[in-house]
Motif scaffolding. Structure first.
Motif, short mmCIF file in Angstrom:
data_model
loop_
_atom_site.label_atom_id
_atom_site.label_comp_id
_atom_site.label_asym_id
_atom_site.label_seq_id
_atom_site.Cartn_x
_atom_site.Cartn_y
_atom_site.Cartn_z
N ILE A 22 -7.51 -12.31 11.95
CA ILE A 22 -6.33 -11.63 11.38
C ILE A 22 -6.35 -11.79 9.86
N GLN A 23 -6.58 -13.01 9.40
CA GLN A 23 -6.58 -13.26 7.95
C GLN A 23 -7.65 -12.41 7.25
N GLN A 24 -8.81 -12.31 7.86
CA GLN A 24 -9.90 -11.52 7.28
C GLN A 24 -9.52 -10.04 7.18
N ARG A 25 -8.93 -9.54 8.27
CA ARG A 25 -8.55 -8.12 8.31
C ARG A 25 -7.40 -7.83 7.33
N VAL A 26 -6.45 -8.76 7.24
CA VAL A 26 -5.33 -8.57 6.31
C VAL A 26 -5.85 -8.58 4.87
N HIS A 27 -6.82 -9.42 4.62
CA HIS A 27 -7.44 -9.44 3.29
C HIS A 27 -8.07 -8.07 2.98
N GLU A 28 -8.83 -7.52 3.94
CA GLU A 28 -9.46 -6.21 3.74
C GLU A 28 -8.41 -5.11 3.50
N LEU A 29 -7.37 -5.12 4.31
CA LEU A 29 -6.30 -4.13 4.14
C LEU A 29 -5.65 -4.26 2.76
N GLY A 30 -5.41 -5.48 2.35
CA GLY A 30 -4.79 -5.74 1.05
C GLY A 30 -5.63 -5.18 -0.09
N GLN A 31 -6.94 -5.41 0.02
CA GLN A 31 -7.85 -4.91 -1.01
C GLN A 31 -7.85 -3.38 -1.04
N GLU A 32 -7.87 -2.79 0.17
CA GLU A 32 -7.89 -1.33 0.29
C GLU A 32 -6.61 -0.71 -0.28
N LEU A 33 -5.49 -1.31 0.06
CA LEU A 33 -4.20 -0.81 -0.41
C LEU A 33 -4.06 -0.98 -1.92
N ALA A 34 -4.49 -2.11 -2.43
CA ALA A 34 -4.42 -2.36 -3.87
C ALA A 34 -5.27 -1.34 -4.62
N ALA A 35 -6.44 -1.02 -4.07
CA ALA A 35 -7.32 -0.04 -4.70
C ALA A 35 -6.67 1.34 -4.68
N HIS A 36 -5.97 1.65 -3.58
CA HIS A 36 -5.29 2.95 -3.49
C HIS A 36 -4.13 3.05 -4.48
N GLY A 38 -3.23 0.95 -7.09
CA GLY A 38 -3.47 0.56 -8.49
C GLY A 38 -2.20 0.05 -9.14
N ASP A 39 -1.86 0.61 -10.31
CA ASP A 39 -0.67 0.10 -11.03
C ASP A 39 0.56 0.97 -10.78
N ARG A 40 0.58 1.72 -9.66
CA ARG A 40 1.71 2.64 -9.41
C ARG A 40 2.88 1.97 -8.70
N LYS A 41 2.78 0.69 -8.46
CA LYS A 41 3.87 -0.12 -7.91
C LYS A 41 4.56 0.50 -6.68
N PRO A 42 3.89 0.46 -5.54
CA PRO A 42 4.50 1.00 -4.32
C PRO A 42 5.69 0.15 -3.87
N PRO A 63 -3.55 -7.71 -5.06
CA PRO A 63 -3.41 -8.21 -6.44
C PRO A 63 -2.92 -7.15 -7.42
N VAL A 64 -1.83 -6.48 -7.07
CA VAL A 64 -1.21 -5.46 -7.93
C VAL A 64 0.31 -5.65 -7.84
N ALA A 65 1.05 -4.97 -8.73
CA ALA A 65 2.51 -5.06 -8.68
C ALA A 65 3.03 -4.30 -7.46
N VAL A 66 3.91 -4.90 -6.71
CA VAL A 66 4.54 -4.23 -5.57
C VAL A 66 6.02 -4.60 -5.54
N ASP A 67 6.82 -3.73 -4.94
CA ASP A 67 8.19 -4.10 -4.56
C ASP A 67 8.19 -4.17 -3.05
N GLU A 100 6.51 5.79 -4.20
CA GLU A 100 5.47 5.76 -3.18
C GLU A 100 5.84 4.64 -2.20
N VAL A 101 6.12 5.05 -0.97
CA VAL A 101 6.62 4.11 0.05
C VAL A 101 5.50 3.79 1.03
N LEU A 102 5.37 2.52 1.35
CA LEU A 102 4.42 2.09 2.38
C LEU A 102 5.19 1.35 3.46
N VAL A 103 5.30 1.96 4.62
CA VAL A 103 5.98 1.32 5.75
C VAL A 103 5.02 0.29 6.36
#
Ligand code: IMP
Ligand code: MG
Length: 182
Positions: A22-36, A38-42, A63-67, A100-103
């Motif tokens: 789970i931790q490995q997959r969450v890490h991958e998802l986090g990286q993918e989402l951060a790349a998508h 960027g600095d647009r603060k979803p 590793p990007v700004a999020v709310d 930009e909303v991410l459910v």
């Protein structure tokens, strides 16, 4: 005091997703989402209560700004059956216009909850809505609703742990398992 998980694990039929996977997959998802994003603060919208653990781990792998905020919805019905009606128990306190909303969901079962959330959030004129779910069941319905990021495809079993409960129990298990039928 005991330092083991034996008492809770006694209610588990088998482990489906170990903590490390789970931790490995969450890490991958986090990286993918951060790349998508960027600095647009979803604005991440977690669905209470199940997605709390996933949300907490996911944002720490982005590793990007999020709310982030949470909503609570309820599908009327019994513990392990999803009924056809969804309603809002706790709404957002943020205006999502042009955001930009991410459910962030724990699991897609019938797909009803995410379909409903997409519909009501869409009415509020966000710039975009995407959905990430940790788990998606292999069943009719679960695949009829648009989901952008999926952690794991799982069999059509009732699962618990990592935020998911059965009658309020097992949410704090660090892995996902199939619960014994009580
Ligand atoms: P839906 O059927 O896709 O609307 O899923 C509704 C909600 O039911 C999910 O967000 C979960 O909170 C819960 N749920 C569905 N399947 C399971 C399961 O296997 N274990 C625990 N909760 C579940
Ligand atoms: Mg949920």
């Amino acid at each position: 005091m005991t330092d083991g998980w034996d008492a809770l694990a006694a209610g588990i039929e088998c482990e489906l997703l170990p903590e490390a996977d789970i931790q490995q997959r969450v890490h991958e998802l986090g990286q993918e989402l951060a790349a998508h994003y960027g600095d647009r603060k979803p604005l991440l919208v977690g669905v209470l209560n199940g997605a709390v653990i996933f949300m907490a781990d996911l944002v720490r792998q982005m590793p990007v700004a999020v709310d982030f905020e949470f909503m609570a919805v309820s599908s009327y019905g019994l513990a392990t059956e999803t009924s056809g009606v969804v309603r809002i128990l706790k709404d957002l306190s943020t205006d999502i216009t042009d955001r930009e909303v991410l459910v962030v969901e724990d699991i897609i079962d019938s797909g009803l909850t995410v379909r409903y959330l997409r519909r009501i959030l869409e009415e509020r004129s966000p710039a975009d809505i995407k959905v990430v779910t940790l788990l998606r069941k292999e069943k009719a319905g679960a695949h009829d609703v648009e989901v952008d990021y999926v952690g794991f495809e799982i069999p059509d079993e009732f699962v618990v742990g990592y935020g998911l409960d059965m009658g309020g129990k097992f949410r704090n298990l660090p892995y996902v398992g199939i619960a014994k039928v009580p």
